[in-house]
Design an enzyme around this catalytic site. Structure first.
Site, PDB file in Angstrom:
ATOM      1  N   LYS A  16       0.837  -1.210   0.000  1.00  0.00           N
ATOM      2  CA  LYS A  16       0.000   0.000   0.000  1.00  0.00           C
ATOM      3  C   LYS A  16       0.874   1.264   0.000  1.00  0.00           C
ATOM      4  O   LYS A  16       0.716   2.157  -0.835  1.00  0.00           O
ATOM      5  CB  LYS A  16      -0.905  -0.036   1.232  1.00  0.00           C
ATOM      6  N   ALA A  41       2.711  17.513 -14.862  1.00  0.00           N
ATOM      7  CA  ALA A  41       3.428  18.535 -14.077  1.00  0.00           C
ATOM      8  C   ALA A  41       2.429  19.579 -13.585  1.00  0.00           C
ATOM      9  O   ALA A  41       1.397  19.802 -14.205  1.00  0.00           O
ATOM     10  CB  ALA A  41       4.482  19.191 -14.963  1.00  0.00           C
ATOM     11  N   GLY A  42       2.736  20.206 -12.461  1.00  0.00           N
ATOM     12  CA  GLY A  42       1.841  21.236 -11.940  1.00  0.00           C
ATOM     13  C   GLY A  42       2.243  21.665 -10.545  1.00  0.00           C
ATOM     14  O   GLY A  42       3.407  21.527 -10.153  1.00  0.00           O
ATOM     15  N   CYS A  84      -3.529  11.600   1.454  1.00  0.00           N
ATOM     16  CA  CYS A  84      -2.736  10.369   1.363  1.00  0.00           C
ATOM     17  C   CYS A  84      -1.303  10.596   0.918  1.00  0.00           C
ATOM     18  O   CYS A  84      -0.358  10.334   1.664  1.00  0.00           O
ATOM     19  CB  CYS A  84      -3.414   9.380   0.427  1.00  0.00           C
ATOM     20  N   ARG A 101      -7.448  19.117   2.410  1.00  0.00           N
ATOM     21  CA  ARG A 101      -6.258  18.707   3.162  1.00  0.00           C
ATOM     22  C   ARG A 101      -5.001  18.818   2.290  1.00  0.00           C
ATOM     23  O   ARG A 101      -4.947  18.285   1.201  1.00  0.00           O
ATOM     24  CB  ARG A 101      -6.436  17.278   3.693  1.00  0.00           C
TER      25      ARG A 101
HETATM   26  C1  UDX Z   1      -4.366   8.589  -3.641  1.00  0.00           C
HETATM   27  C2  UDX Z   1      -4.098   7.294  -4.422  1.00  0.00           C
HETATM   28  O1  UDX Z   1      -4.169   7.583  -5.818  1.00  0.00           O
HETATM   29  C3  UDX Z   1      -5.096   6.219  -4.040  1.00  0.00           C
HETATM   30  O2  UDX Z   1      -4.792   5.007  -4.691  1.00  0.00           O
HETATM   31  C4  UDX Z   1      -4.988   6.008  -2.526  1.00  0.00           C
HETATM   32  O3  UDX Z   1      -5.826   4.984  -2.090  1.00  0.00           O
HETATM   33  C5  UDX Z   1      -5.295   7.300  -1.817  1.00  0.00           C
HETATM   34  O4  UDX Z   1      -4.363   8.293  -2.244  1.00  0.00           O
HETATM   35  P1  UDX Z   1      -6.047  10.649  -3.819  1.00  0.00           P
HETATM   36  O5  UDX Z   1      -5.323  11.243  -2.659  1.00  0.00           O
HETATM   37  O6  UDX Z   1      -7.525  10.633  -3.800  1.00  0.00           O
HETATM   38  O7  UDX Z   1      -5.609   9.109  -4.045  1.00  0.00           O
HETATM   39  O8  UDX Z   1      -5.587  11.475  -5.097  1.00  0.00           O
HETATM   40  P2  UDX Z   1      -4.780  11.195  -6.447  1.00  0.00           P
HETATM   41  O9  UDX Z   1      -5.734  11.055  -7.568  1.00  0.00           O
HETATM   42  O10 UDX Z   1      -3.781  10.134  -6.248  1.00  0.00           O
HETATM   43  O11 UDX Z   1      -4.043  12.605  -6.607  1.00  0.00           O
HETATM   44  C6  UDX Z   1      -3.178  13.079  -5.597  1.00  0.00           C
HETATM   45  C7  UDX Z   1      -2.628  14.440  -5.946  1.00  0.00           C
HETATM   46  O12 UDX Z   1      -1.689  14.344  -7.011  1.00  0.00           O
HETATM   47  C8  UDX Z   1      -3.649  15.479  -6.408  1.00  0.00           C
HETATM   48  O13 UDX Z   1      -3.353  16.711  -5.771  1.00  0.00           O
HETATM   49  C9  UDX Z   1      -3.425  15.575  -7.904  1.00  0.00           C
HETATM   50  O14 UDX Z   1      -3.774  16.837  -8.413  1.00  0.00           O
HETATM   51  C10 UDX Z   1      -1.934  15.332  -7.990  1.00  0.00           C
HETATM   52  N1  UDX Z   1      -1.483  14.812  -9.290  1.00  0.00           N
HETATM   53  C11 UDX Z   1      -1.968  13.629  -9.758  1.00  0.00           C
HETATM   54  C12 UDX Z   1      -0.524  15.518 -10.025  1.00  0.00           C
HETATM   55  O15 UDX Z   1      -0.060  16.583  -9.594  1.00  0.00           O
HETATM   56  N2  UDX Z   1      -0.083  15.003 -11.200  1.00  0.00           N
HETATM   57  C13 UDX Z   1      -0.545  13.825 -11.697  1.00  0.00           C
HETATM   58  O16 UDX Z   1      -0.083  13.423 -12.767  1.00  0.00           O
HETATM   59  C14 UDX Z   1      -1.509  13.114 -10.954  1.00  0.00           C
END
Ligand code: UDX
Length: 474
Positions: free
Chosen positions: A208, A256-257, A264, A332
């Site tokens: 995980k 990118a961003g 999480c 968060r």
């Molecule tokens: C994450 C995991 O993806 C999921 O499997 C786990 O169970 C919980 O944590 P989550 O926190 O809901 O899920 O968001 P996720 O879709 O993973 O995005 C996390 C962050 O990364 C967001 O702020 C998103 O904007 C950012 N992100 C995502 C990027 O900056 N670039 C990307 O290419 C993808």
């Protein structure tokens, strides 16, 4: 099966509703009275697409009920799922809630019931679970029970689909005295077509953690690559497209961003760095992932400042998007909040809009001085710069010619690389984005101080041990 789910936060409520939807009888137990009352009144305390409807549907069929009484739910359950919170709110773990829950629930479980731990926990705590659970049972004069770690891999905004159409289900065996625990977990997931992997509890916990750490690493890698693209005049989208066809690499999570936020990824990076420190294991890669992630926020602010003439003083900046990503109301570790604080500290007036009303209300409380308005067009009226922080579809579908007419100065910093640069430039915007010609990233200004709390600044590592030391079982 009869299922008791303890903790009706994000993970617990999604799990409860989905298991009810798949035919199990679920009692969801929540100790927070306000949350429980809201759920009983038909309200879901956070936004997740489809969840409100699913909860209502399952409550109507009596497959899903909510209760404050943990004892009854524990005693009648074939499977008890524990999904209580384990964040300390400061980038560390806390295990008191988990310990309190286990102490309350485990003594009352039937001898042949299975305990499934769904919360993410520190590795040291996972290693203590077999002895801890046996000790709780022994003190209650009961036989040992079967217990597994069953990690969640659900993204906010897509949680129902991620759970019902999981790519894998993992059972990490904590203890299985009669050898029937895994069988029972398989029965719980009988409806699922996902591959099931059975392994040790510590392996499951790291599977995980490893998944989230890898996703975080991919994002920080993309952000470092974007900085290189900016320095050399390459376009990151083209570069990633050129990489993504390699099946060893893939194109996902390479956007990118302004970086990753949420409950999480950021926490699990910082918590793992802390745990690694405690274990005497160096983790330079993860420390860098964390630092790069926060540097994106610095770069965003620096870029806005450079594009409006080198000073934020007296300038008006619109932020579009407050949540850490679209389709959630979760704030968060949302990059937008840190960015807003730093724009304000630089002397700017910051006016923000997010499609989620609850996020707007809470942001105004969390960031003193932030002006929050109820439409995107209101936010951009007369501004010196627009910063797009969350790529909500509403922003991508805006009539940007109307936006162009509303601003005082057409500076547009796309913090998610979500808009089409040529279209924006054609409308007269002075457009920039990470890896698409960012003007003032760390490479250009030498300003590399990361914004927000990195792992080094967060709670001292000692709290990680103290959190569960009192109940260590020898
Ligand atoms: C994450 C995991 O993806 C999921 O499997 C786990 O169970 C919980 O944590 P989550 O926190 O809901 O899920 O968001 P996720 O879709 O993973 O995005 C996390 C962050 O990364 C967001 O702020 C998103 O904007 C950012 N992100 C995502 C990027 O900056 N670039 C990307 O290419 C993808």
């Amino acid at each position: 099966m009869q299922v008791g789910v303890f903790g009706l936060g994000y993970v617990g409520l999604v799990t409860s509703a989905c298991l009810a939807e798949r035919g199990h009888h679920v009692i969801g137990v929540e100790v927070n009275e306000a949350r429980l009352d809201a759920l009983k009144d038909g309200m879901v305390p956070f936004y997740e697409p489809g969840l409100h409807e699913m909860v209502a549907r399952q409550r109507a069929t009596d497959h899903l009920t909510f209760s404050a009484s943990g004892r009854e739910a524990a005693a009648t359950a074939d499977v008890v799922i524990v999904a209580v919170g384990t964040h300390d709110g400061n980038g560390g773990w806390q295990t008191e809630t988990m310990l309190a829950c286990l102490s309350e629930v485990v003594p009352h479980m039937a001898d042949d019931a299975v305990l499934a731990v769904r919360s993410t926990l520190p590795p040291d705590f996972i290693r203590q679970l077999p002895r801890l659970l046996r000790s709780i049972r022994e003190q209650a004069g009961r036989e040992p029970i079967a217990a597994v770690v069953n990690p969640e891999f659900t993204r906010e905004g897509a949680a129902i689909r991620d759970y019902l159409e999981a790519e894998r289900v993992i059972f990490g065996v904590i203890d299985d005295p009669k050898g029937r625990g895994v069988e029972r977990m398989n029965a719980l997931y009988e409806w699922s077509t996902a591959p099931v992997l059975t392994m040790s509890a510590i392996d499951a916990a790291f599977a995980k953690l490893g998944s989230n750490l890898f996703l975080a690493t991919k994002i920080s890698f993309a952000n470092e690559l974007a900085a290189l693209c900016d320095a050399y005049g390459a376009q990151v989208d083209q570069v990633v497209a050129g990489m993504a066809f390699d099946s060893r690499i893939g194109g996902r999570f390479l956007r990118a961003g302004v970086g990753f936020g949420g409950s999480c990824l950021p926490n699990q990076v910082t918590m793992t760095v802390k745990s690694a420190t405690l274990a005497g294991v160096p983790s330079p890669l993860l420390s860098a992932v964390d630092e790069i992630n926060h540097r994106q926020r610095t770069d965003f602010v620096a870029n806005v400042r450079e594009m409006i003439g080198g000073s934020l003083e007296g300038k008006r900046v619109a932020l579009l998007g407050l949540t850490f990503k679209p389709l959630t109301d979760d704030l968060r570790d949302a990059p937008a909040l840190d960015i807003a604080r730093h724009l304000l500290a630089g002397g700017a007036t910051v006016v923000a809009y997010d499609p989620m009303e609850s996020a707007r209300v809470r942001s105004a409380d969390l960031v003193p001085g932030l002006e929050v308005v109820s439409s995107a067009l209101e936010a951009v009226e007369g501004v010196d710069a627009i910063g797009l922080v969350t790529e909500w579809p509403e922003f991508l579908n805006l009539d940007w010619s109307v936006v162009r007419a509303a601003v005082r100065n057409p500076v547009l910093v796309d913090g998610r690389g979500a808009l089409i640069p040529d279209q924006m430039t054609a409308l007269g915007f002075d457009y920039s984005a990470f890896g698409r010609g960012l003007r003032a990233g760390a490479l250009a200004t030498g300003e590399t101080e990361p914004i927000g709390q990195t792992s080094a600044e967060r709670s001292p590592t000692a709290t990680v041990i103290e959190a569960y030391a009192p109940l260590q079982v020898e």
